[in-house]
Write an enzyme that holds these catalytic residues in place. Structure first.
Site, PDB file in Angstrom:
ATOM      1  N   HIS A  53      -3.088   7.077   2.524  1.00 45.63           N
ATOM      2  CA  HIS A  53      -3.572   5.762   2.084  1.00 45.63           C
ATOM      3  C   HIS A  53      -4.916   5.440   2.762  1.00 45.63           C
ATOM      4  O   HIS A  53      -5.047   5.515   3.981  1.00 45.63           O
ATOM      5  CB  HIS A  53      -2.519   4.701   2.434  1.00 45.63           C
ATOM      6  CG  HIS A  53      -3.009   3.312   2.280  1.00 45.63           C
ATOM      7  ND1 HIS A  53      -3.683   2.880   1.158  1.00 45.63           N
ATOM      8  CD2 HIS A  53      -2.952   2.234   3.121  1.00 45.63           C
ATOM      9  CE1 HIS A  53      -4.010   1.614   1.320  1.00 45.63           C
ATOM     10  NE2 HIS A  53      -3.590   1.203   2.491  1.00 45.63           N
ATOM     11  N   CYS A  90       0.813  -1.219   0.000  1.00 44.06           N
ATOM     12  CA  CYS A  90       0.000   0.000   0.000  1.00 44.06           C
ATOM     13  C   CYS A  90       0.846   1.268   0.000  1.00 44.06           C
ATOM     14  O   CYS A  90       0.325   2.365  -0.207  1.00 44.06           O
ATOM     15  CB  CYS A  90      -0.951  -0.009   1.187  1.00 44.06           C
ATOM     16  SG  CYS A  90      -1.950  -1.493   1.263  1.00 44.06           S
ATOM     17  N   ASN A 113     -10.128  -0.316   0.642  1.00 50.10           N
ATOM     18  CA  ASN A 113      -8.673  -0.155   0.576  1.00 50.10           C
ATOM     19  C   ASN A 113      -8.195  -0.738  -0.760  1.00 50.10           C
ATOM     20  O   ASN A 113      -8.208  -1.944  -0.951  1.00 50.10           O
ATOM     21  CB  ASN A 113      -8.057  -0.902   1.769  1.00 50.10           C
ATOM     22  CG  ASN A 113      -6.542  -0.878   1.769  1.00 50.10           C
ATOM     23  OD1 ASN A 113      -5.903  -0.519   0.786  1.00 50.10           O
ATOM     24  ND2 ASN A 113      -5.956  -1.277   2.887  1.00 50.10           N
TER      25      ASN A 113
HETATM   26  O1  UT7 Z   1      -3.201  -1.190   3.919  1.00 53.71           O
HETATM   27  C1  UT7 Z   1      -3.053  -1.638   5.231  1.00 53.71           C
HETATM   28  C2  UT7 Z   1      -4.031  -2.730   5.416  1.00 53.71           C
HETATM   29  N1  UT7 Z   1      -4.456  -3.025   6.721  1.00 53.71           N
HETATM   30  C3  UT7 Z   1      -5.108  -2.216   7.571  1.00 53.71           C
HETATM   31  O2  UT7 Z   1      -5.258  -1.061   7.373  1.00 53.71           O
HETATM   32  C4  UT7 Z   1      -5.671  -2.853   8.801  1.00 53.71           C
HETATM   33  C5  UT7 Z   1      -5.586  -1.986  10.020  1.00 53.71           C
HETATM   34  N2  UT7 Z   1      -6.470  -2.502  11.045  1.00 53.71           N
HETATM   35  C6  UT7 Z   1      -7.781  -2.274  11.058  1.00 53.71           C
HETATM   36  O3  UT7 Z   1      -8.273  -1.538  10.201  1.00 53.71           O
HETATM   37  C7  UT7 Z   1      -8.614  -2.867  12.145  1.00 53.71           C
HETATM   38  O4  UT7 Z   1      -7.770  -3.537  13.069  1.00 53.71           O
HETATM   39  C8  UT7 Z   1      -9.682  -3.853  11.610  1.00 53.71           C
HETATM   40  C9  UT7 Z   1     -10.745  -3.057  10.833  1.00 53.71           C
HETATM   41  C10 UT7 Z   1      -9.045  -4.879  10.695  1.00 53.71           C
HETATM   42  C11 UT7 Z   1     -10.371  -4.572  12.753  1.00 53.71           C
HETATM   43  O5  UT7 Z   1     -10.900  -3.660  13.678  1.00 53.71           O
HETATM   44  P1  UT7 Z   1     -10.639  -3.866  15.235  1.00 53.71           P
HETATM   45  O6  UT7 Z   1     -11.392  -2.805  15.916  1.00 53.71           O
HETATM   46  O7  UT7 Z   1      -9.152  -3.923  15.442  1.00 53.71           O
HETATM   47  O8  UT7 Z   1     -11.340  -5.253  15.499  1.00 53.71           O
HETATM   48  P2  UT7 Z   1     -10.720  -6.578  16.128  1.00 53.71           P
HETATM   49  O9  UT7 Z   1      -9.738  -7.203  15.204  1.00 53.71           O
HETATM   50  O10 UT7 Z   1     -10.289  -6.276  17.535  1.00 53.71           O
HETATM   51  O11 UT7 Z   1     -11.977  -7.498  16.193  1.00 53.71           O
HETATM   52  C12 UT7 Z   1     -13.073  -7.206  17.076  1.00 53.71           C
HETATM   53  C13 UT7 Z   1     -14.095  -8.304  16.931  1.00 53.71           C
HETATM   54  C14 UT7 Z   1     -13.501  -9.718  17.054  1.00 53.71           C
HETATM   55  O12 UT7 Z   1     -14.447 -10.510  17.736  1.00 53.71           O
HETATM   56  P3  UT7 Z   1     -14.270 -10.818  19.303  1.00 53.71           P
HETATM   57  O13 UT7 Z   1     -12.954 -11.520  19.410  1.00 53.71           O
HETATM   58  O14 UT7 Z   1     -14.283  -9.484  19.975  1.00 53.71           O
HETATM   59  O15 UT7 Z   1     -15.454 -11.670  19.598  1.00 53.71           O
HETATM   60  C15 UT7 Z   1     -13.415 -10.184  15.621  1.00 53.71           C
HETATM   61  O16 UT7 Z   1     -13.498 -11.575  15.513  1.00 53.71           O
HETATM   62  O17 UT7 Z   1     -14.687  -8.245  15.635  1.00 53.71           O
HETATM   63  C16 UT7 Z   1     -14.633  -9.538  15.018  1.00 53.71           C
HETATM   64  N3  UT7 Z   1     -14.552  -9.346  13.596  1.00 53.71           N
HETATM   65  C17 UT7 Z   1     -15.644  -9.139  12.822  1.00 53.71           C
HETATM   66  N4  UT7 Z   1     -16.943  -9.071  13.125  1.00 53.71           N
HETATM   67  C18 UT7 Z   1     -17.797  -8.823  12.115  1.00 53.71           C
HETATM   68  C19 UT7 Z   1     -13.448  -9.314  12.804  1.00 53.71           C
HETATM   69  N5  UT7 Z   1     -13.812  -9.087  11.530  1.00 53.71           N
HETATM   70  C20 UT7 Z   1     -15.159  -8.967  11.525  1.00 53.71           C
HETATM   71  C21 UT7 Z   1     -16.100  -8.722  10.505  1.00 53.71           C
HETATM   72  N6  UT7 Z   1     -17.394  -8.639  10.851  1.00 53.71           N
HETATM   73  N7  UT7 Z   1     -15.751  -8.512   9.211  1.00 53.71           N
END
Ligand code: UT7
Length: 320
Positions: free
Chosen positions: A247, A111, A277
């Protein structure tokens, strides 16, 4: 002598996939995706390949620049999803655009790829080696995603953005590029497996894996750092920047960067709601959107900043 952007162009595939569409294939919801990332829908390539999208964006940038393709000395394509191992995607763009005099190669920095590619073109122009370059970011990440993994598949989309740059009195005022290979494991995508078919290991395809929170923490720390670095090195006040083109991974990441820098969100345009993204394409896609909607005027100061797998990150300060 520096490097000025004299034309921009972009291209996205027609097919729209909404968050509700995704909730039919993985356990997710429009509410979760919007609130965690700011993404509402994305474009997914059905027939378009990376080089098709890159060439379409490039043709628009060339047309706007008002140059003939033969004048282009260098084509750099930032991509993580080229059509082939070889030939490189930039050569495919050459074939499709008629830029017959250009040297062509791809840059792999995920990215951050477009920012790295722009900085590389600038280095050639500054050194007097080339005068005119075509710099493109294009990705079809939809073919690298594991569509059963809800933690990644909801975030990405396909697209391309391009700029034509030329030696000029103003343009790129400062830049930096950074990498940390020690943290490479937090965001990966296997290509063909490293096993040797001759020795009985048939190559398999890899898909994207990501430790989302690690990437989030990295981005909100390192992006402000590299922006402040380029501002300080050029003696520029953060409030003199008209637009921070960052980005487009996640709206919350942009908000956090704006907050850390104490700069109003008005200066941080965003379009991830419609495209998700788009990896290497996201910065030039947003820049083209700003340009074509008449928001950029001569003399504006713009920060371009990227972050992504590698890990890689970097920023450029340009005068429009
Ligand atoms: O170009 C660079 C590319 N990468 C990025 O930019 C990623 C940067 N990171 C992020 O944008 C965020 O970390 C995410 C959007 C990927 C995730 O957000 P978060 O607030 O960090 O969520 P999390 O990973 O802590 O997950 C929270 C909960 C989890 O469930 P539990 O363990 O709390 O029960 C996940 O399993 O959300 C769950 N979860 C989802 N739920 C519904 C993860 N993905 C999803 C989903 N829909 N798509």
């Amino acid at each position: 002598m520096t490097t000025r952007i004299i034309g921009t162009g972009s291209y996205v595939p027609e097919h729209i996939v909404t968050n509700d569409d995704l909730s039919k294939i993985v356990e997710t919801s429009d509410d979760w995706i919007r609130s965690r990332s700011g993404i509402g829908e994305r474009r997914i390539a059905t027939d378009d390949r990376t080089s098709d999208m890159a060439a379409a964006a490039a043709a628009r940038a060339i047309e706007q620049a008002g140059i003939s393709p033969e004048e282009i000395d260098l084509i750099l394509l930032a991509t993580s999803s080229p059509d082939y191992c070889f030939p490189n995607g930039a050569c495919e763009v050459q074939e499709k655009t008629g830029a017959v005099n250009a040297a062509c190669y791809d840059i792999s920095a995920a990215c951050t790829g477009f920012v790295f590619a722009l900085n590389t073109a600038h280095a050639f122009i500054r050194a007097g080696i080339y005068k005119t370059a075509l710099v493109i970011g294009a990705d079809v990440l939809s073919k690298l995603i594991d569509w059963t993994d809800r933690s990644t598949c909801v975030l990405f989309g396909d697209g391309a953005g391009a700029v034509v740059v030329r030696a000029d009195e103003t343009g790129v005022l400062g830049l930096n590029m950074h990498s940390n290979g020690q943290k490479g494991n937090v965001l990966t995508c296997g290509a063909r497996s490293n096993g040797n078919f001759l020795l009985g290991k048939k190559p398999e395809l890899g898909y994207m894996t990501m430790e989302g929170q690690e990437v989030f923490k990295f981005a909100v720390k390192k992006v402000p750092e590299c922006i402040i670095q380029v501002l300080e090195e050029t003696g520029t006040d953060k409030d003199d920047i008209d637009y921070y083109v960052i980005h487009q991974a996640n709206y919350r990441i942009i908000e956090s960067i704006a907050k850390r820098m104490k700069v109003s969100m008005d200066r941080f345009p965003a379009n991830m709601e419609h495209y998700g993204n788009t990896s290497g394409a996201s910065v030039p896609l947003l820049l083209d959107e700003l340009n074509r909607s008449g928001k950029l005027k001569r003399g504006d100061k713009i920060i371009l900043a990227g972050f992504g797998a590698g890990l890689t990150w970097g920023a450029a300060l340009i005068e429009w």
